[in-house]
Write an enzyme that holds these catalytic residues in place. Structure first.
Site, short mmCIF file in Angstrom:
data_model
loop_
_atom_site.label_atom_id
_atom_site.label_comp_id
_atom_site.label_asym_id
_atom_site.label_seq_id
_atom_site.Cartn_x
_atom_site.Cartn_y
_atom_site.Cartn_z
CG MET A 1 -2.06 0.92 1.14
SD MET A 1 -3.44 0.46 2.18
CE MET A 1 -2.84 0.77 3.80
CB CYS A 2 2.05 3.69 -1.86
SG CYS A 2 3.51 2.64 -1.77
N GLY A 3 0.43 5.87 -0.51
CA GLY A 3 -0.48 6.98 -0.73
C GLY A 3 0.10 7.92 -1.77
NE ARG B 1 -3.54 4.53 0.12
CZ ARG B 1 -4.37 3.55 -0.22
NH1 ARG B 1 -5.53 3.43 0.39
NH2 ARG B 1 -4.06 2.71 -1.17
CB THR C 1 2.82 8.40 2.22
OG1 THR C 1 1.59 7.87 1.76
CG2 THR C 1 2.65 9.88 2.54
#
Lengths: 230, 297
Positions: B1-3, B32, B148
């Site tokens: 997961m990343c933002g 995230r 992020t």
């Protein structure tokens, strides 16, 4: 008994709001609960088990009204992924658009999305009835086992892929059907079912405009001669 | 997961307070991606000079000494603005002159970005700490792309943090994972293109930059990449005058866009947009799979 309870997510955490809905609500018994400033937060009004009217005023995040039983939850805005996931009963209504996996795995109740729902709407449906006022994205009703998906707009690619015994009704165009899904002729009980759901969803369309999609059941049994060509 | 987050300001007033609008977006997406963060800020383009964004592990690095040494040895002024282990050096030096000099004289310093408009900031650590250290709330500029990271496929390090860049004034952030980065990489390496990390996103970034150097527009380069890159992605990209968004055919990785007359804001989740001015009246929508969305400054 209070008639209206307001909970503001600017002052309270989602956990505090949900704790009220799971606990104190049962003693206070308000006729209606308003949840203010949802601001895209996740899991609001999840896990309810009470006949109560809940209005979420604004755009909300993921997993709104998940696992709902008996409650009537209205979101006055858009929702993120997996609204009304695994719903058992009650009514969840989204006044705006819904992101992916709306109504995923739902067993019962009614989910109404007045706007569009994006991809995988009604994935793995197990009995919930879903009415979408707008269009649905790709792979909607993927592996849906029971229940109904009514789409008043268009359906995206691979509608009803690997469908089991759920039924899909589409008023607009279907981009493409998924594996083992086929269009079938509408029968008298189909018109009746669509009309009843449109009426409950408060959507003003004529059931005669809809077409029916259901499973061809060719994937139900292993076919050694198919050579993986389905 | 990343933002991922992105913001393009259409009015001067918002360009002046870009950092105040964007920093809460990035910090909100820390849930995230808590292990690293970064962003590419697009300043108003410098007509003749380039901005070289630099970083090193040493928080007490003597950037002034680097600037003086640069001027003495290469003969052109190179004023530097430093924030702990990040510095921005502005100079009329050509990248072909500056880069080899930097590599040989200060091998511990990493060149983060090169261009007339772009300045990349990135490091490993919590997004809030990184935002504080690099004074993100004070940013002024036309547009921003931020990220992020929650690493899933390669190491957590400053070099593996996003945004990735290649060439000049181009960057890309990615939520997802590519399944054929090594075949893409082998293809590019055979064309003489060098890689800095083993990260999948770098393969996508260098592929797009290679196509643009070959004459494609960013949009055409993306169409070529859609056929070439396998895997999941929501890509948010920027050039000196554009913000561009695309999701893969399955659209497994989220994205939401909010548009008003004043701005375009993109994020992985709506909640990181909820503080933006007039958001209640913004046109909020989910980008469709495979469709290329492009907004100009």
């Amino acid at each position: 008994m209070v008639s209206l309870k307001q909970l503001d997510l600017t002052d309270l955490s989602v956990r505090q709001v949900n704790e009220y809905l799971h606990g104190e609500l049962l003693e206070e018994c308000p006729a209606r609960v308003e949840i203010l400033n949802p601001d895209g937060l996740h899991s609001i009004a999840a896990g309810l088990d009470k006949e109560v009217e809940i209005d979420i005023l604004g755009h909300a995040g993921y997993f709104i009204a998940g696992m709902n039983q008996r409650a009537r939850v209205t979101i006055h805005g858009n929702v993120g992924w997996s609204v009304a996931e695994n719903m058992m009963s009650g009514v969840v209504r989204v006044k705006g658009h819904a992101s992916e996996c709306a109504g995923a795995s739902g067993h019962g109740g009614l989910l109404v999305i007045e706007g569009d729902a994006s991809s995988r709407c009604g994935i793995s449906l197990k009995g919930t009835e879903i009415v979408v006022g707008g269009s649905v994205g790709h792979f909607s009703a993927f592996m849906a086992q029971a229940g109904t998906l009514v789409v008043c707009g268009d359906a995206g690619p691979n509608l009803g892929d690997s469908l089991y015994e759920a039924t899909i009704y589409v008023r607009g165009s279907i981009h493409s059907l998924g594996a083992d899904a086929r269009e079938e002729e509408m029968q008298a009980d189909d018109f009746e079912k669509v009309a009843e759901l449109l009426s409950r969803a408060e959507m003003n369309y004529d059931a005669r405009e809809f077409k029916r999609v259901s499973s061809a059941r060719s994937l139900y049994h292993w076919n050694a001669d198919a050579h993986q060509e389905y | 997961m990343c933002g991922i987050v992105g913001f393009l300001a259409r009015r001067d007033a918002d360009r002046e307070r870009l950092g105040q609008l964007v920093t809460p977006m990035l910090e909100c997406m820390a849930t995230r991606g808590p292990d690293s963060a970064g962003l590419a800020l697009f300043h108003r383009p410098l007509p003749a000079s380039r901005r070289f964004a630099l970083s090193t592990r040493d928080r007490k690095f003597d950037w002034q000494a680097l600037a003086e040494s640069c001027q003495q040895e290469l003969g052109l002024p190179a004023p530097v603005a430093a924030l702990e282990n990040h510095a921005s050096l502005v100079s009329e030096l050509q990248p072909e002159i500056f880069k080899p000099w930097l590599n040989s004289t200060f091998p511990e310093v990493h060149l983060l970005s090169t261009g007339h408009a772009i300045e990349i900031f990135k490091d490993e650590g919590h997004p809030e700490e990184i935002a504080r250290r690099f004074h993100f709330t004070e940013m002024v500029g036309t547009h921003v792309v931020g990220h992020t990271r929650m690493a899933t496929e390669s190491a957590v390090s400053p070099a593996h943090a996003h945004p990735f860049t290649a060439g000049e004034d181009f960057c890309l952030v990615h939520n997802g994972s590519l399944s054929n980065p090594y075949s893409v990489r082998r293809k590019l390496e055979s064309l003489g293109i060098a890689f800095e990390t083993d990260n999948d996103t770098e393969a996508g970034c260098r592929f797009l930059e290679w196509r643009m150097r070959e004459g494609d527009t960013l949009e055409t380069a993306i169409e070529v990449a859609q056929a070439e890159l396998d895997g999941f992605y929501t890509f948010l990209m920027a050039t000196a005058d554009k913000l561009v968004l695309v999701r893969d055919a399955f659209a497994c990785k989220p994205a939401v866009v909010a548009e008003t007359d004043d701005y375009v804001a993109v994020s992985s989740e709506f909640r990181s947009l909820a503080h933006l001015p007039d958001i209640k009246h913004a046109h909020v929508y989910e980008p469709a799979p495979e469709q290329i969305y492009s907004w100009s400054v």
